[in-house]
Design a protein around this motif. Structure first.
Motif, PDB file in Angstrom:
ATOM      1  N   ARG A  95       0.822  -1.217   0.000  1.00  0.00           N
ATOM      2  CA  ARG A  95       0.000   0.000   0.000  1.00  0.00           C
ATOM      3  C   ARG A  95       0.857   1.268   0.000  1.00  0.00           C
ATOM      4  O   ARG A  95       0.407   2.310  -0.449  1.00  0.00           O
ATOM      5  N   HIS A  96       2.086   1.205   0.507  1.00  0.00           N
ATOM      6  CA  HIS A  96       3.002   2.344   0.435  1.00  0.00           C
ATOM      7  C   HIS A  96       3.255   2.708  -1.021  1.00  0.00           C
ATOM      8  O   HIS A  96       3.097   3.863  -1.431  1.00  0.00           O
ATOM      9  N   VAL A  97       3.626   1.717  -1.818  1.00  0.00           N
ATOM     10  CA  VAL A  97       3.921   1.944  -3.231  1.00  0.00           C
ATOM     11  C   VAL A  97       2.659   2.346  -3.985  1.00  0.00           C
ATOM     12  O   VAL A  97       2.677   3.256  -4.815  1.00  0.00           O
ATOM     13  N   MET A  98       1.543   1.685  -3.694  1.00  0.00           N
ATOM     14  CA  MET A  98       0.296   1.990  -4.394  1.00  0.00           C
ATOM     15  C   MET A  98      -0.169   3.417  -4.107  1.00  0.00           C
ATOM     16  O   MET A  98      -0.648   4.112  -5.001  1.00  0.00           O
ATOM     17  N   LEU A  99      -0.009   3.873  -2.879  1.00  0.00           N
ATOM     18  CA  LEU A  99      -0.379   5.247  -2.558  1.00  0.00           C
ATOM     19  C   LEU A  99       0.511   6.252  -3.292  1.00  0.00           C
ATOM     20  O   LEU A  99       0.042   7.292  -3.738  1.00  0.00           O
ATOM     21  N   LEU A 100       1.795   5.937  -3.411  1.00  0.00           N
ATOM     22  CA  LEU A 100       2.693   6.833  -4.149  1.00  0.00           C
ATOM     23  C   LEU A 100       2.337   6.871  -5.627  1.00  0.00           C
ATOM     24  O   LEU A 100       2.376   7.935  -6.266  1.00  0.00           O
ATOM     25  N   LEU A 101       1.963   5.725  -6.196  1.00  0.00           N
ATOM     26  CA  LEU A 101       1.521   5.703  -7.591  1.00  0.00           C
ATOM     27  C   LEU A 101       0.241   6.516  -7.765  1.00  0.00           C
ATOM     28  O   LEU A 101       0.105   7.287  -8.721  1.00  0.00           O
ATOM     29  N   LEU A 102      -0.692   6.347  -6.847  1.00  0.00           N
ATOM     30  CA  LEU A 102      -1.931   7.105  -6.908  1.00  0.00           C
ATOM     31  C   LEU A 102      -1.647   8.603  -6.765  1.00  0.00           C
ATOM     32  O   LEU A 102      -2.227   9.424  -7.483  1.00  0.00           O
ATOM     33  N   ALA A 103      -0.734   8.957  -5.861  1.00  0.00           N
ATOM     34  CA  ALA A 103      -0.377  10.369  -5.679  1.00  0.00           C
ATOM     35  C   ALA A 103       0.209  10.956  -6.957  1.00  0.00           C
ATOM     36  O   ALA A 103      -0.068  12.110  -7.299  1.00  0.00           O
ATOM     37  N   ASP A 104       1.004  10.171  -7.689  1.00  0.00           N
ATOM     38  CA  ASP A 104       1.542  10.646  -8.972  1.00  0.00           C
ATOM     39  C   ASP A 104       0.418  10.946  -9.953  1.00  0.00           C
ATOM     40  O   ASP A 104       0.427  11.965 -10.643  1.00  0.00           O
ATOM     41  N   ARG A 105      -0.555  10.056 -10.037  1.00  0.00           N
ATOM     42  CA  ARG A 105      -1.681  10.256 -10.969  1.00  0.00           C
ATOM     43  C   ARG A 105      -2.507  11.468 -10.571  1.00  0.00           C
ATOM     44  O   ARG A 105      -2.910  12.265 -11.398  1.00  0.00           O
ATOM     45  N   VAL A 106      -2.756  11.611  -9.269  1.00  0.00           N
ATOM     46  CA  VAL A 106      -3.524  12.757  -8.771  1.00  0.00           C
ATOM     47  C   VAL A 106      -2.767  14.052  -9.057  1.00  0.00           C
ATOM     48  O   VAL A 106      -3.363  15.060  -9.432  1.00  0.00           O
ATOM     49  N   ASP A 107      -1.448  14.025  -8.900  1.00  0.00           N
ATOM     50  CA  ASP A 107      -0.630  15.211  -9.170  1.00  0.00           C
ATOM     51  C   ASP A 107      -0.744  15.640 -10.637  1.00  0.00           C
ATOM     52  O   ASP A 107      -0.788  16.835 -10.940  1.00  0.00           O
ATOM     53  N   VAL A 108      -0.796  14.680 -11.542  1.00  0.00           N
ATOM     54  CA  VAL A 108      -0.964  14.997 -12.967  1.00  0.00           C
ATOM     55  C   VAL A 108      -2.296  15.715 -13.190  1.00  0.00           C
ATOM     56  O   VAL A 108      -2.358  16.744 -13.865  1.00  0.00           O
ATOM     57  N   VAL A 109      -3.350  15.188 -12.601  1.00  0.00           N
ATOM     58  CA  VAL A 109      -4.673  15.809 -12.754  1.00  0.00           C
ATOM     59  C   VAL A 109      -4.670  17.207 -12.144  1.00  0.00           C
ATOM     60  O   VAL A 109      -5.175  18.165 -12.745  1.00  0.00           O
ATOM     61  N   GLU A 110      -4.089  17.336 -10.943  1.00  0.00           N
ATOM     62  CA  GLU A 110      -4.036  18.648 -10.285  1.00  0.00           C
ATOM     63  C   GLU A 110      -3.282  19.667 -11.134  1.00  0.00           C
ATOM     64  O   GLU A 110      -3.743  20.799 -11.303  1.00  0.00           O
ATOM     65  N   SER A 111      -2.149  19.270 -11.675  1.00  0.00           N
ATOM     66  CA  SER A 111      -1.358  20.222 -12.465  1.00  0.00           C
ATOM     67  C   SER A 111      -2.069  20.594 -13.759  1.00  0.00           C
ATOM     68  O   SER A 111      -1.994  21.734 -14.210  1.00  0.00           O
ATOM     69  N   ARG A 112      -2.777  19.645 -14.368  1.00  0.00           N
ATOM     70  CA  ARG A 112      -3.529  19.970 -15.589  1.00  0.00           C
ATOM     71  C   ARG A 112      -4.698  20.902 -15.280  1.00  0.00           C
ATOM     72  O   ARG A 112      -5.008  21.792 -16.067  1.00  0.00           O
ATOM     73  N   LEU A 113      -5.341  20.687 -14.148  1.00  0.00           N
ATOM     74  CA  LEU A 113      -6.431  21.582 -13.763  1.00  0.00           C
ATOM     75  C   LEU A 113      -5.919  23.000 -13.525  1.00  0.00           C
ATOM     76  O   LEU A 113      -6.593  23.975 -13.867  1.00  0.00           O
ATOM     77  N   LEU A 114      -4.750  23.128 -12.931  1.00  0.00           N
ATOM     78  CA  LEU A 114      -4.187  24.465 -12.688  1.00  0.00           C
ATOM     79  C   LEU A 114      -3.724  25.131 -13.974  1.00  0.00           C
ATOM     80  O   LEU A 114      -3.851  26.334 -14.141  1.00  0.00           O
ATOM     81  N   ARG A 115      -3.182  24.342 -14.894  1.00  0.00           N
ATOM     82  CA  ARG A 115      -2.636  24.885 -16.137  1.00  0.00           C
ATOM     83  C   ARG A 115      -3.710  25.207 -17.170  1.00  0.00           C
ATOM     84  O   ARG A 115      -3.665  26.237 -17.816  1.00  0.00           O
ATOM     85  N   PHE A 116      -4.641  24.299 -17.327  1.00  0.00           N
ATOM     86  CA  PHE A 116      -5.659  24.436 -18.376  1.00  0.00           C
ATOM     87  C   PHE A 116      -7.054  24.174 -17.816  1.00  0.00           C
ATOM     88  O   PHE A 116      -7.715  23.225 -18.234  1.00  0.00           O
ATOM     89  N   PRO A 117      -7.551  24.981 -16.905  1.00  0.00           N
ATOM     90  CA  PRO A 117      -8.843  24.656 -16.273  1.00  0.00           C
ATOM     91  C   PRO A 117     -10.011  24.636 -17.254  1.00  0.00           C
ATOM     92  O   PRO A 117     -10.882  23.778 -17.147  1.00  0.00           O
ATOM     93  N   VAL A 118     -10.046  25.535 -18.215  1.00  0.00           N
ATOM     94  CA  VAL A 118     -11.171  25.605 -19.144  1.00  0.00           C
ATOM     95  C   VAL A 118     -11.193  24.368 -20.050  1.00  0.00           C
ATOM     96  O   VAL A 118     -12.242  23.749 -20.244  1.00  0.00           O
ATOM     97  N   GLN A 119     -10.038  23.984 -20.605  1.00  0.00           N
ATOM     98  CA  GLN A 119      -9.970  22.832 -21.499  1.00  0.00           C
ATOM     99  C   GLN A 119     -10.368  21.545 -20.762  1.00  0.00           C
ATOM    100  O   GLN A 119     -11.041  20.684 -21.309  1.00  0.00           O
TER     101      GLN A 119
END
Length: 126
Positions: A95-119
């Motif tokens: 679960r340590h590794v799985m949480l880090l993988l999930l955090a990476d995916r969430v970070d991608v979504v967060e950064s895309r929302l900040l960069r291109f919220p309208v798109q």
């Protein structure tokens, strides 16, 4: 008449054959052993970096930060929360590794929302 070769003679020609053979003939064996302190260093303990001004995550097993660490991208948002939870548990747990993988995916979504919220919102509506 052709000379008969034993199976051992045949196998010697196959690269990688016998990896479970004599450990003295296996180059990977030192990596399988527990690390030990070797002499020759010019210091007892390496020089420490200054105390960071931003949060730095470390393994649960460590008492203090390692001598070298990065403060370039501090944990933030939901991905930062997931990373903090992951680093609060031992590394050997899946679960340590799985949480880090999930955090990476969430970070991608967060950064895309900040960069291109309208798109992003347009794609979600479509």
């Amino acid at each position: 008449m052709a000379e008969q070769r034993t199976s051992e003679q045949k196998h010697r020609q196959i690269p990688g054959w016998g990896v479970d053979g004599d450990p003295n003939n296996r180059p990977g064996v030192p990596m399988l052993l527990k690390p030990r302190v070797r002499g020759g260093a010019h210091w007892e303990k390496p020089e420490r970096q200054p105390t960071p001004s931003v949060p730095v995550l470390k393994r649960a097993e460590l008492e203090e930060l390692t001598p070298a660490f990065s403060t370039a991208i501090p944990p933030k948002g939901l991905s930062g929360v997931l990373r903090r939870v992951a680093y609060g548990m031992p590394e050997h747990l899946v679960r340590h590794v799985m949480l880090l993988l999930l955090a990476d995916r969430v970070d991608v979504v967060e950064s895309r929302l900040l960069r291109f919220p309208v798109q992003v919102l347009r794609r979600l509506r479509a």
